[in-house]
Design a protein around this motif. Structure first.
Motif, PDB file in Angstrom:
ATOM      1  N   ASN A 135      16.085  -9.311   7.280  1.00 29.78           N
ATOM      2  CA  ASN A 135      15.709  -9.400   8.687  1.00 29.78           C
ATOM      3  C   ASN A 135      14.388  -8.676   8.920  1.00 29.78           C
ATOM      4  O   ASN A 135      13.896  -7.927   8.080  1.00 29.78           O
ATOM      5  CB  ASN A 135      16.787  -8.760   9.565  1.00 29.78           C
ATOM      6  CG  ASN A 135      18.074  -9.540   9.546  1.00 29.78           C
ATOM      7  OD1 ASN A 135      18.109 -10.690   9.138  1.00 29.78           O
ATOM      8  ND2 ASN A 135      19.144  -8.906   9.991  1.00 29.78           N
ATOM      9  N   THR A 136      13.808  -8.872  10.061  1.00 28.82           N
ATOM     10  CA  THR A 136      12.594  -8.148  10.434  1.00 28.82           C
ATOM     11  C   THR A 136      12.912  -7.235  11.597  1.00 28.82           C
ATOM     12  O   THR A 136      13.899  -7.411  12.310  1.00 28.82           O
ATOM     13  CB  THR A 136      11.477  -9.120  10.840  1.00 28.82           C
ATOM     14  OG1 THR A 136      11.850  -9.760  12.070  1.00 28.82           O
ATOM     15  CG2 THR A 136      11.249 -10.178   9.763  1.00 28.82           C
TER      16      THR A 136
ATOM     17  N   ASP B 257      11.350  -7.194  14.236  1.00 25.58           N
ATOM     18  CA  ASP B 257      11.248  -7.985  15.460  1.00 25.58           C
ATOM     19  C   ASP B 257      12.637  -8.417  15.937  1.00 25.58           C
ATOM     20  O   ASP B 257      12.899  -8.479  17.144  1.00 25.58           O
ATOM     21  CB  ASP B 257      10.368  -9.220  15.236  1.00 25.58           C
ATOM     22  CG  ASP B 257       8.891  -8.871  15.158  1.00 25.58           C
ATOM     23  OD1 ASP B 257       8.520  -7.766  15.620  1.00 25.58           O
ATOM     24  OD2 ASP B 257       8.117  -9.683  14.635  1.00 25.58           O
ATOM     25  N   GLU B 258      13.505  -8.716  14.978  1.00 29.29           N
ATOM     26  CA  GLU B 258      14.869  -9.096  15.342  1.00 29.29           C
ATOM     27  C   GLU B 258      15.619  -7.902  15.941  1.00 29.29           C
ATOM     28  O   GLU B 258      16.392  -8.058  16.892  1.00 29.29           O
ATOM     29  CB  GLU B 258      15.595  -9.646  14.114  1.00 29.29           C
ATOM     30  CG  GLU B 258      15.012 -10.986  13.637  1.00 29.29           C
ATOM     31  CD  GLU B 258      15.639 -11.456  12.334  1.00 29.29           C
ATOM     32  OE1 GLU B 258      16.431 -10.679  11.749  1.00 29.29           O
ATOM     33  OE2 GLU B 258      15.332 -12.573  11.910  1.00 29.29           O
ATOM     34  N   ALA B 259      15.377  -6.707  15.398  1.00 33.38           N
ATOM     35  CA  ALA B 259      16.013  -5.513  15.952  1.00 33.38           C
ATOM     36  C   ALA B 259      15.516  -5.246  17.368  1.00 33.38           C
ATOM     37  O   ALA B 259      16.294  -4.874  18.256  1.00 33.38           O
ATOM     38  CB  ALA B 259      15.724  -4.301  15.058  1.00 33.38           C
TER      39      ALA B 259
ATOM     40  N   GLY C  37      14.390  -7.502  19.474  1.00 34.57           N
ATOM     41  CA  GLY C  37      15.016  -8.511  20.324  1.00 34.57           C
ATOM     42  C   GLY C  37      16.454  -8.159  20.645  1.00 34.57           C
ATOM     43  O   GLY C  37      16.919  -8.354  21.772  1.00 34.57           O
ATOM     44  N   TYR C  38      17.137  -7.615  19.640  1.00 36.69           N
ATOM     45  CA  TYR C  38      18.530  -7.198  19.847  1.00 36.69           C
ATOM     46  C   TYR C  38      18.596  -6.098  20.896  1.00 36.69           C
ATOM     47  O   TYR C  38      19.429  -6.125  21.809  1.00 36.69           O
ATOM     48  CB  TYR C  38      19.107  -6.713  18.518  1.00 36.69           C
ATOM     49  CG  TYR C  38      20.577  -6.353  18.577  1.00 36.69           C
ATOM     50  CD1 TYR C  38      21.555  -7.248  18.182  1.00 36.69           C
ATOM     51  CD2 TYR C  38      20.974  -5.095  19.030  1.00 36.69           C
ATOM     52  CE1 TYR C  38      22.903  -6.920  18.240  1.00 36.69           C
ATOM     53  CE2 TYR C  38      22.322  -4.756  19.097  1.00 36.69           C
ATOM     54  CZ  TYR C  38      23.274  -5.669  18.698  1.00 36.69           C
ATOM     55  OH  TYR C  38      24.607  -5.337  18.756  1.00 36.69           O
TER      56      TYR C  38
ATOM     57  N   SER D 264      18.017  -7.375  24.407  1.00 36.77           N
ATOM     58  CA  SER D 264      19.046  -8.284  24.909  1.00 36.77           C
ATOM     59  C   SER D 264      20.412  -7.621  25.058  1.00 36.77           C
ATOM     60  O   SER D 264      21.378  -8.275  25.447  1.00 36.77           O
ATOM     61  CB  SER D 264      19.171  -9.499  23.981  1.00 36.77           C
ATOM     62  OG  SER D 264      19.613  -9.109  22.688  1.00 36.77           O
ATOM     63  N   HIS D 265      20.489  -6.325  24.745  1.00 39.79           N
ATOM     64  CA  HIS D 265      21.763  -5.608  24.851  1.00 39.79           C
ATOM     65  C   HIS D 265      21.589  -4.366  25.723  1.00 39.79           C
ATOM     66  O   HIS D 265      21.841  -3.236  25.306  1.00 39.79           O
ATOM     67  CB  HIS D 265      22.302  -5.233  23.462  1.00 39.79           C
ATOM     68  CG  HIS D 265      22.790  -6.408  22.675  1.00 39.79           C
ATOM     69  ND1 HIS D 265      21.942  -7.266  22.004  1.00 39.79           N
ATOM     70  CD2 HIS D 265      24.051  -6.897  22.483  1.00 39.79           C
ATOM     71  CE1 HIS D 265      22.666  -8.217  21.407  1.00 39.79           C
ATOM     72  NE2 HIS D 265      23.937  -8.016  21.682  1.00 39.79           N
TER      73      HIS D 265
ATOM     74  N   TRP E 165       9.698  -1.013  21.839  1.00 39.55           N
ATOM     75  CA  TRP E 165      10.036  -2.016  22.861  1.00 39.55           C
ATOM     76  C   TRP E 165      10.113  -1.328  24.221  1.00 39.55           C
ATOM     77  O   TRP E 165      10.422  -0.143  24.327  1.00 39.55           O
ATOM     78  CB  TRP E 165      11.338  -2.730  22.536  1.00 39.55           C
ATOM     79  CG  TRP E 165      12.555  -1.862  22.489  1.00 39.55           C
ATOM     80  CD1 TRP E 165      13.476  -1.636  23.480  1.00 39.55           C
ATOM     81  CD2 TRP E 165      13.006  -1.074  21.366  1.00 39.55           C
ATOM     82  NE1 TRP E 165      14.451  -0.772  23.059  1.00 39.55           N
ATOM     83  CE2 TRP E 165      14.190  -0.409  21.770  1.00 39.55           C
ATOM     84  CE3 TRP E 165      12.516  -0.876  20.064  1.00 39.55           C
ATOM     85  CZ2 TRP E 165      14.893   0.432  20.914  1.00 39.55           C
ATOM     86  CZ3 TRP E 165      13.211  -0.032  19.228  1.00 39.55           C
ATOM     87  CH2 TRP E 165      14.381   0.604  19.647  1.00 39.55           C
TER      88      TRP E 165
ATOM     89  N   SER F  71      20.943  -4.074  12.335  1.00 38.13           N
ATOM     90  CA  SER F  71      19.726  -4.869  12.308  1.00 38.13           C
ATOM     91  C   SER F  71      18.553  -4.079  11.746  1.00 38.13           C
ATOM     92  O   SER F  71      17.738  -4.603  10.964  1.00 38.13           O
ATOM     93  CB  SER F  71      19.416  -5.359  13.735  1.00 38.13           C
ATOM     94  OG  SER F  71      18.306  -6.217  13.741  1.00 38.13           O
TER      95      SER F  71
ATOM     96  N   ALA G 280      16.380  -4.428   7.932  1.00 35.74           N
ATOM     97  CA  ALA G 280      14.950  -4.711   7.965  1.00 35.74           C
ATOM     98  C   ALA G 280      14.109  -3.703   7.184  1.00 35.74           C
ATOM     99  O   ALA G 280      13.014  -4.031   6.727  1.00 35.74           O
ATOM    100  CB  ALA G 280      14.461  -4.762   9.402  1.00 35.74           C
TER     101      ALA G 280
END
Length: 344
Positions: free
Chosen positions: A2-3, A5-7, A9-10, A13-14, A63, A338, A342
């Protein structure tokens, strides 16, 4: 793999289910019903989710607004632990197993029961201190179960155990620790924290630490506010993620910053030693013994944790520090998973 970026986004979104209006949330009876829920200290609406990840001293993810100053709730407890370490280093506290009454003589540790309480008991949340402080009785948080915070019943006057024989998360008792530290330093704790921790770290001056309208005490002839170890009834530390990351990095480096020792290394080791009554708790820091707190974090990870989803995660094995603000508490382990997927 994973990257990050996915973390990110997680994390975005949470978001915590807590409303933005924190005063309304506290006054709604989230922690306890009226009249015990009366807000005594400053509080203001929170901002959106934000945070950052540092790997081997380098920022690798960010973020949201990481300079958004928000109240941190019980993250402040871990900062009280740093102040206790300074008091030990300065000789203001002798042995941790020394009864507090020997050096704090303000009436709070009189009698057979409270007189047996040690600094170790206060720092491990095993003191069973009995009494009222600043308008809040210790009974408010008796029978508190963090697993059902905001849902379960608490506040029953259960029989007390002997000091050191029962672990319970109790904000009144932590506030009693803060007052005891104030009695030893004879200075406002935010002044000590700024001078000995935040300024050497190169932190901003955006943070502030508050008590209650009821928590003014007299120290050597002047009125001083005793700060709280959380924002349960308002007050506590308001701070942003970037300053919190600096504090996390200080802990990662075992009390040393840029070649300067701010805290004794032995204090960091003591802080991260599991309590005999709760292996996932040290000296006001959460541990991950047996990976029981967060299954996806390393066992040596430790945390400063505040209600509403305010977490500083320190992972010594991977030289990682992460700050998460306003993340859904039920999603923290997913975020950790996540990130771990990464990093190299």
């Amino acid at each position: 793999m994973n990257t990050l970026d996915e973390a990110i986004g997680y994390a975005l979104s949470h978001e915590t289910p807590w409303p933005r209006d924190l005063r309304a949330h506290l006054e709604s009876g989230f922690f306890e019903p009226p009249p015990d829920n009366e807000v005594l200290g400053p509080i203001r609406p929170r901002g959106g989710p934000n945070g950052m990840v540092l790997l081997r001293g380098k920022e690798v993810a960010r973020w949201g607004d990481t300079r958004q100053v928000d109240f941190t709730f019980s993250v402040a407890k871990s900062y009280l632990s740093l102040l206790a370490g300074l008091a030990v280093a300065d000789g203001l506290i002798g042995e941790l197993d020394e009864p507090v009454r020997l050096t704090v003589r303000d009436g709070g540790f009189d009698g057979a029961h409270n007189g047996a309480i040690t600094w170790h008991h206060l720092l491990q949340q095993t003191s069973e201190w009995e009494g009222s402080l600043f308008g809040k009785s210790d009974i408010v948080d008796r029978n508190r179960n963090l697993a059902v915070e905001g849902k379960g019943r608490k506040g029953d006057a259960r029989p007390l155990h002997a000091p050191g024989k029962f672990w319970e998360y109790n904000d009144v008792r932590v506030n009693r620790l803060a007052l005891a530290l104030l009695q030893r330093f004879r200075r406002p704790l935010p002044e000590v924290f700024a001078e000995r921790i935040m300024q050497p770290l190169g932190a901003s001056s955006d943070w502030s630490w508050h008590g209650y309208r009821t928590s003014m005490v007299e120290i050597d002839g002047r009125a001083v506010e005793s700060v709280s170890g959380g924002s349960h009834w308002g007050g506590g530390i308001a701070i942003h993620a970037e300053d919190q990351a600096r504090i996390g990095t200080l802990m990662l480096h075992r009390g040393q910053w840029d070649g300067q020792r701010l805290l004794p290394e032995r204090w960091i080791a003591e802080s991260l030693t599991p309590c005999a009554l709760n292996a996932n708790y040290g000296l006001l820091w959460w541990l991950n013994t047996g990976r029981k707190r967060y299954a996806n974090a390393t066992e040596t990870s430790f945390f400063a944790s505040g209600a509403g989803g305010n977490i500083t995660w320190v992972d010594p094995e991977n030289q990682l520090v992460a700050v998460m603000r306003w993340m859904d508490p039920t999603s923290v382990d997913g975020f950790i998973r996540s990130v771990m997927a990464a990093i190299p």
